[in-house]
Design a protein around this motif. Structure first.
Motif, PDB file in Angstrom:
ATOM      1  N   ASP A   2       0.829  -1.201   0.000  1.00 48.80           N
ATOM      2  CA  ASP A   2       0.000   0.000   0.000  1.00 48.80           C
ATOM      3  C   ASP A   2       0.868   1.257   0.000  1.00 48.80           C
ATOM      4  OD1 ASP A   2      -2.571   1.488   0.340  1.00 48.80           O
ATOM      5  OD2 ASP A   2      -1.642   2.012   2.259  1.00 48.80           O
ATOM      6  N   VAL A   5       2.311   1.959  -3.521  1.00 50.69           N
ATOM      7  CA  VAL A   5       1.301   2.453  -4.451  1.00 50.69           C
ATOM      8  C   VAL A   5       0.962   3.908  -4.151  1.00 50.69           C
ATOM      9  CG1 VAL A   5      -1.118   2.177  -5.189  1.00 50.69           C
ATOM     10  CG2 VAL A   5       0.352   0.169  -4.904  1.00 50.69           C
ATOM     11  N   VAL A   6       0.727   4.207  -2.885  1.00 54.21           N
ATOM     12  CA  VAL A   6       0.389   5.582  -2.488  1.00 54.21           C
ATOM     13  C   VAL A   6       1.553   6.520  -2.795  1.00 54.21           C
ATOM     14  CG1 VAL A   6      -0.109   7.071  -0.502  1.00 54.21           C
ATOM     15  CG2 VAL A   6      -1.288   4.884  -0.744  1.00 54.21           C
ATOM     16  N   HIS A   7       2.762   6.099  -2.469  1.00 52.64           N
ATOM     17  CA  HIS A   7       3.936   6.939  -2.699  1.00 52.64           C
ATOM     18  C   HIS A   7       4.110   7.244  -4.183  1.00 52.64           C
ATOM     19  CE1 HIS A   7       8.574   7.418  -2.514  1.00 52.64           C
ATOM     20  NE2 HIS A   7       7.957   8.566  -2.707  1.00 52.64           N
ATOM     21  N   ARG A   8       4.005   6.250  -5.037  1.00 57.15           N
ATOM     22  CA  ARG A   8       4.165   6.471  -6.486  1.00 57.15           C
ATOM     23  C   ARG A   8       3.116   7.455  -6.990  1.00 57.15           C
ATOM     24  NH1 ARG A   8       8.293   7.056  -7.933  1.00 57.15           N
ATOM     25  NH2 ARG A   8       8.592   7.126  -5.759  1.00 57.15           N
ATOM     26  N   ARG A   9       1.868   7.287  -6.567  1.00 54.90           N
ATOM     27  CA  ARG A   9       0.800   8.189  -7.017  1.00 54.90           C
ATOM     28  C   ARG A   9       1.091   9.617  -6.592  1.00 54.90           C
ATOM     29  NH1 ARG A   9      -3.428  10.053  -4.422  1.00 54.90           N
ATOM     30  NH2 ARG A   9      -3.390   8.440  -2.825  1.00 54.90           N
ATOM     31  N   LEU A  10       1.470   9.790  -5.328  1.00 52.31           N
ATOM     32  CA  LEU A  10       1.746  11.136  -4.832  1.00 52.31           C
ATOM     33  C   LEU A  10       2.992  11.741  -5.468  1.00 52.31           C
ATOM     34  CD1 LEU A  10       0.862  10.695  -1.060  1.00 52.31           C
ATOM     35  CD2 LEU A  10      -0.486  11.793  -2.851  1.00 52.31           C
ATOM     36  N   LEU A  12       4.096  11.243  -8.489  1.00 49.53           N
ATOM     37  CA  LEU A  12       3.719  11.710  -9.824  1.00 49.53           C
ATOM     38  C   LEU A  12       2.886  12.983  -9.753  1.00 49.53           C
ATOM     39  CD1 LEU A  12       2.894   8.299 -11.518  1.00 49.53           C
ATOM     40  CD2 LEU A  12       4.841   9.800 -12.001  1.00 49.53           C
ATOM     41  N   GLU A  13       1.976  13.054  -8.797  1.00 53.03           N
ATOM     42  CA  GLU A  13       1.157  14.269  -8.634  1.00 53.03           C
ATOM     43  C   GLU A  13       2.028  15.467  -8.290  1.00 53.03           C
ATOM     44  OE1 GLU A  13      -1.856  13.457  -5.709  1.00 53.03           O
ATOM     45  OE2 GLU A  13      -2.859  11.991  -6.998  1.00 53.03           O
ATOM     46  N   ASP A  61      11.894  12.337  -3.713  1.00 50.93           N
ATOM     47  CA  ASP A  61      11.154  12.554  -4.957  1.00 50.93           C
ATOM     48  C   ASP A  61      11.620  13.816  -5.682  1.00 50.93           C
ATOM     49  OD1 ASP A  61       9.713  10.272  -4.422  1.00 50.93           O
ATOM     50  OD2 ASP A  61       7.954  11.352  -3.650  1.00 50.93           O
TER      51      ASP A  61
END
Length: 90
Positions: A2, A5-10, A12-13, A61
């Motif tokens: 989890d 997944v959350v880290h990758r989404r954030l 990219l945002e 990031d």
């Protein structure tokens, strides 16, 4: 998984945002759940550790996303955040 997944989404945002900011609360919540499963400690320490880990991830990031304005300072921030994060769990 989890957290990843959350880290990758954030990540990219943040990279797509003009000022590279974003709400890291979803990552903090995910890390808090992970830390609660991995470490024994009071909920306040678990939460603080998660916040610091999320801050460290945001600094990484910036570096890996190519938008850091001071890579050396960002790496120092990563180290400081991680030291404090894991120290808070003692």
């Amino acid at each position: 998984m989890d957290y990843w997944v959350v880290h990758r989404r954030l990540a990219l945002e943040r990279k797509q945002a003009p000022n590279h900011t974003g709400d890291i609360e979803p990552m903090v919540a995910s890390l808090a759940r992970l830390h609660a499963a991995l470490f024994d400690g009071p909920s306040e320490a678990i939460r603080r550790s998660a916040e610091l880990r999320a801050d460290a991830a945001a600094a990484v990031d910036r570096i890996t996303g190519g938008y850091s304005t001071d890579v050396a300072t960002d790496w120092r921030q990563v180290e400081a955040h991680l030291r404090e994060a894991y120290g808070s769990l003692r």
